[in-house]
Scaffold this motif. Structure first.
Motif, mmCIF file in Angstrom:
data_model
loop_
_atom_site.group_PDB
_atom_site.id
_atom_site.type_symbol
_atom_site.label_atom_id
_atom_site.label_comp_id
_atom_site.label_asym_id
_atom_site.label_seq_id
_atom_site.Cartn_x
_atom_site.Cartn_y
_atom_site.Cartn_z
ATOM 1 N N LYS A 1 0.634 -1.101 -0.066
ATOM 2 C CA LYS A 1 -0.009 -0.354 0.160
ATOM 3 C C LYS A 1 0.917 1.228 0.286
ATOM 4 C CE LYS A 1 -1.924 -1.283 4.063
ATOM 5 N NZ LYS A 1 -0.924 -2.258 4.219
ATOM 6 N N THR A 2 1.712 1.177 1.004
ATOM 7 C CA THR A 2 2.285 2.240 0.966
ATOM 8 C C THR A 2 3.265 2.688 -0.063
ATOM 9 O OG1 THR A 2 2.510 2.532 3.539
ATOM 10 C CG2 THR A 2 4.630 3.813 2.065
ATOM 11 N N THR A 3 3.883 1.925 -0.742
ATOM 12 C CA THR A 3 4.723 1.435 -1.908
ATOM 13 C C THR A 3 4.044 2.567 -3.166
ATOM 14 O OG1 THR A 3 6.331 -0.297 -1.010
ATOM 15 C CG2 THR A 3 6.482 0.685 -3.545
ATOM 16 N N THR A 4 2.624 2.367 -3.332
ATOM 17 C CA THR A 4 1.636 2.087 -4.298
ATOM 18 C C THR A 4 2.104 4.258 -4.029
ATOM 19 O OG1 THR A 4 0.193 0.019 -4.227
ATOM 20 C CG2 THR A 4 -0.479 2.130 -5.504
ATOM 21 N N ILE A 5 1.532 4.181 -2.711
ATOM 22 C CA ILE A 5 1.050 5.457 -2.793
ATOM 23 C C ILE A 5 2.457 6.624 -2.857
ATOM 24 C CG2 ILE A 5 0.370 7.277 -0.698
ATOM 25 C CD1 ILE A 5 -1.487 5.310 -0.128
ATOM 26 N N ARG A 6 3.685 6.594 -2.705
ATOM 27 C CA ARG A 6 4.785 6.376 -2.844
ATOM 28 C C ARG A 6 4.929 7.116 -4.183
ATOM 29 N NH1 ARG A 6 9.453 5.236 0.319
ATOM 30 N NH2 ARG A 6 10.229 7.882 -0.059
ATOM 31 N N MET A 7 4.536 5.897 -5.093
ATOM 32 C CA MET A 7 4.340 6.084 -6.565
ATOM 33 C C MET A 7 3.589 7.109 -6.684
ATOM 34 S SD MET A 7 6.103 2.232 -8.067
ATOM 35 C CE MET A 7 4.639 1.331 -7.345
ATOM 36 N N LEU A 8 2.374 7.045 -6.689
ATOM 37 C CA LEU A 8 1.472 7.703 -7.382
ATOM 38 C C LEU A 8 1.854 8.928 -6.632
ATOM 39 C CD1 LEU A 8 -1.341 6.205 -6.195
ATOM 40 C CD2 LEU A 8 -0.358 6.300 -8.423
ATOM 41 N N CYS A 9 2.811 9.415 -5.975
ATOM 42 C CA CYS A 9 2.638 11.047 -5.119
ATOM 43 C C CYS A 9 4.445 11.273 -5.864
ATOM 44 C CB CYS A 9 3.462 10.897 -3.619
ATOM 45 S SG CYS A 9 1.647 11.134 -1.923
ATOM 46 N N GLY A 10 4.461 10.071 -6.778
ATOM 47 C CA GLY A 10 6.148 10.814 -6.691
ATOM 48 C C GLY A 10 7.197 10.576 -6.579
ATOM 49 N N LEU A 11 6.867 9.997 -5.174
ATOM 50 C CA LEU A 11 8.005 9.825 -4.348
ATOM 51 C C LEU A 11 9.232 8.542 -3.909
ATOM 52 C CD1 LEU A 11 6.117 10.719 -1.409
ATOM 53 C CD2 LEU A 11 8.402 12.455 -2.815
ATOM 54 N N LEU A 12 8.494 8.289 -5.811
ATOM 55 C CA LEU A 12 9.717 6.680 -6.274
ATOM 56 C C LEU A 12 9.283 6.730 -7.372
ATOM 57 C CD1 LEU A 12 10.444 4.682 -3.896
ATOM 58 C CD2 LEU A 12 8.440 3.125 -3.880
ATOM 59 N N SER A 13 10.366 6.070 -8.236
ATOM 60 C CA SER A 13 9.734 5.406 -9.665
ATOM 61 C C SER A 13 9.166 4.399 -10.127
ATOM 62 C CB SER A 13 11.404 6.986 -10.139
ATOM 63 O OG SER A 13 12.302 5.888 -10.022
ATOM 64 N N PRO A 14 8.362 4.561 -10.118
ATOM 65 C CA PRO A 14 8.192 2.783 -10.800
ATOM 66 C C PRO A 14 9.052 2.288 -11.848
ATOM 67 C CG PRO A 14 5.758 4.250 -11.721
ATOM 68 C CD PRO A 14 7.671 5.736 -11.671
ATOM 69 N N SER A 15 8.677 0.521 -11.285
ATOM 70 C CA SER A 15 9.865 -0.038 -12.562
ATOM 71 C C SER A 15 9.042 -0.647 -13.536
ATOM 72 C CB SER A 15 10.109 -1.812 -12.392
ATOM 73 O OG SER A 15 10.153 -1.569 -9.700
ATOM 74 N N GLU A 16 7.872 -0.212 -13.707
ATOM 75 C CA GLU A 16 7.681 -0.722 -14.573
ATOM 76 C C GLU A 16 5.845 -0.076 -14.434
ATOM 77 O OE1 GLU A 16 6.546 -5.053 -16.514
ATOM 78 O OE2 GLU A 16 8.615 -5.486 -15.678
ATOM 79 N N GLY A 17 5.241 -0.190 -15.894
ATOM 80 C CA GLY A 17 3.602 0.400 -15.716
ATOM 81 C C GLY A 17 3.421 1.903 -15.906
ATOM 82 N N GLU A 18 3.132 2.278 -15.386
ATOM 83 C CA GLU A 18 2.762 4.217 -15.523
ATOM 84 C C GLU A 18 1.334 4.476 -14.848
ATOM 85 O OE1 GLU A 18 1.649 5.022 -20.292
ATOM 86 O OE2 GLU A 18 -0.117 4.019 -19.878
ATOM 87 N N GLY A 19 1.190 5.601 -14.771
ATOM 88 C CA GLY A 19 0.558 5.978 -13.845
ATOM 89 C C GLY A 19 0.408 7.837 -13.903
ATOM 90 N N PHE A 20 -1.093 8.345 -13.705
ATOM 91 C CA PHE A 20 -0.911 9.424 -13.560
ATOM 92 C C PHE A 20 -2.022 10.363 -12.627
ATOM 93 C CE2 PHE A 20 -1.160 7.639 -18.316
ATOM 94 C CZ PHE A 20 0.602 8.467 -18.604
ATOM 95 N N ILE A 21 -1.550 11.445 -12.423
ATOM 96 C CA ILE A 21 -3.125 11.645 -11.684
ATOM 97 C C ILE A 21 -2.676 13.639 -11.622
ATOM 98 C CG2 ILE A 21 -2.129 13.615 -9.505
ATOM 99 C CD1 ILE A 21 -2.219 10.794 -8.544
ATOM 100 N N LEU A 22 -4.389 13.396 -11.788
ATOM 101 C CA LEU A 22 -4.462 14.736 -12.659
ATOM 102 C C LEU A 22 -4.431 14.307 -14.422
ATOM 103 C CD1 LEU A 22 -5.275 17.016 -9.596
ATOM 104 C CD2 LEU A 22 -6.724 15.674 -10.576
ATOM 105 N N GLY A 23 -4.286 12.863 -14.498
ATOM 106 C CA GLY A 23 -3.469 13.453 -16.454
ATOM 107 C C GLY A 23 -1.860 14.273 -15.814
ATOM 108 N N MET A 24 -1.102 13.743 -14.559
ATOM 109 C CA MET A 24 -0.097 14.526 -14.539
ATOM 110 C C MET A 24 0.395 12.998 -14.476
ATOM 111 S SD MET A 24 0.808 17.933 -12.320
ATOM 112 C CE MET A 24 -0.692 17.492 -11.513
#
Ligand SMILES: Nc1ncnc2c1ncn2[C@@H]1O[C@H](COP(=O)(O)OP(=O)(O)O)[C@@H](O)[C@H]1O
Ligand SMILES: [Mg+2]
Length: 305
Positions: free
Chosen positions: A44-67
């Motif tokens: 959970k925490t690792t997912t949230i940290r990626m969503l906050c742009g604090l940790l870069s994903p190893s694979e896949g993508e994510g967008f926060i308000l299109g960013m």
């Protein structure tokens, strides 16, 4: 159509050879309260940290308000609030000093800062405590202050990582009043919790296990989707009964302890167990849903090993 606030596709994080978050697909609408559930270590925490742009994903993508979370972390952080599991208030500063410190971090001008601090003190019932040292506050009040510090800049999305752990029930209710208020005003909220009563109050829930999102739906639909039929048996010796059921029964999807009773999930509409033990057909609680998915997740892991 509701606007999308958070979107991920195949979001994955590996630490060395260990996969902490495994191909997670999420979509959260604007203004939604999204609960993120899962045992410790489920990602959970690792997912949230990626969503906050604090940790870069190893694979896949994510967008926060299109960013894009991989490329626009800095921009994302201006528009989100993040109260981490280890959110630190300055214990030797007062309530007011903490708020002023964080408003400086967000570069709020003096006028905006003082009006915003005034609003938040009122909203979170901190009136009269302005000069208390953070170290003297009860855990409930401390978490409300930490929340205020995370939303000084009026973020449109708020990530709360176990914000109420260690807080008593009254303190948790007060905290959730603020969450509702923010959601009503249009803030999107992603919140992790271990408390089923809190999960029940989310618009939708995501259930994480071992890095994977096993289920994602409204609390109502998660309960409806639980397979089979659920029975509860109260007995003096739940452990003995449980062993007996697990050993002997066909037609049983699962059986587990639930407080002092045994819960049995069956394929058929009738529960056939030897003896005269009265069983009651019941509606599943969120706890049942949670137990089911975690146990299924474990089974899948064991079979894969
Ligand atoms: N920086 C890291 N390096 C190595 N492993 C990590 C790191 N951060 C988290 N993990 C591991 O990833 C898994 C998921 O952790 P976490 O996201 O904190 O889970 P949760 O918040 O659901 O308890 C855990 O097994 C944890 O030990
Ligand atoms: Mg965590």
């Amino acid at each position: 159509m509701k606007e999308t606030a958070v979107k991920t596709r195949g979001l994955t994080k590996r630490f060395g050879t260990f996969t902490a978050v495994d191909r997670v697909d999420l979509e959260i609408s604007r203004g939604e309260i999204f609960g993120f559930l899962g045992p410790n270590g489920s990602g959970k925490t690792t997912t949230i940290r990626m969503l906050c742009g604090l940790l870069s994903p190893s694979e896949g993508e994510g967008f926060i308000l299109g960013m894009d979370i991989s490329a626009e972390g800095e921009k994302i952080r201006e528009d989100i609030g993040y109260m981490s599991q280890k959110f630190s208030l300055y214990s030797d500063l007062s309530v007011m000093e903490n708020l002023k410190f964080y408003s400086g971090m967000y570069s709020l001008g003096p006028k905006t800062s003082s009006s915003r601090i005034g609003e938040l003190i009122k909203l979170s019932n901190l009136e009269g405590m302005e000069n208390e040292l953070a170290s003297n506050l009860s855990s409930g009040v401390r978490q409300r202050l930490a929340l205020c510090c995370s939303i000084l800049h009026e973020p449109s999305i708020l990530f709360l990582d176990e914000p109420t752990s260690g807080v008593d029930p009254a303190g948790r209710r007060n905290f959730w009043k603020i969450i509702y208020f923010l959601a009503e005003k249009g803030t999107t909220i992603m919140v992790t919790t271990h408390f089923m009563d809190e999960a029940e109050h989310c618009d939708r829930l995501g259930l994480m296990y071992s890095g994977q999102l096993l289920a994602c739906d409204t609390p109502e639909d998660l309960k409806k989707e639980l397979p089979g039929h659920l029975f509860s048996i109260n007995t003096e010796n739940p452990v003995t009964l449980l062993e007996h059921i697990r050993d002997s029964n066909e037609g049983i999807i699962d059986a587990y302890l639930y407080g002092r009773s045994v819960r049995i999930l069956t394929r058929g509409k009738k529960l056939l167990i030897p003896g005269e033990m009265p069983s009651e057909k019941i509606k599943p609680s969120l706890q049942d849903v949670f137990v089911h998915y975690v146990r299924e997740g474990r089974k899948t892991e064991r079979n894969a090993a």
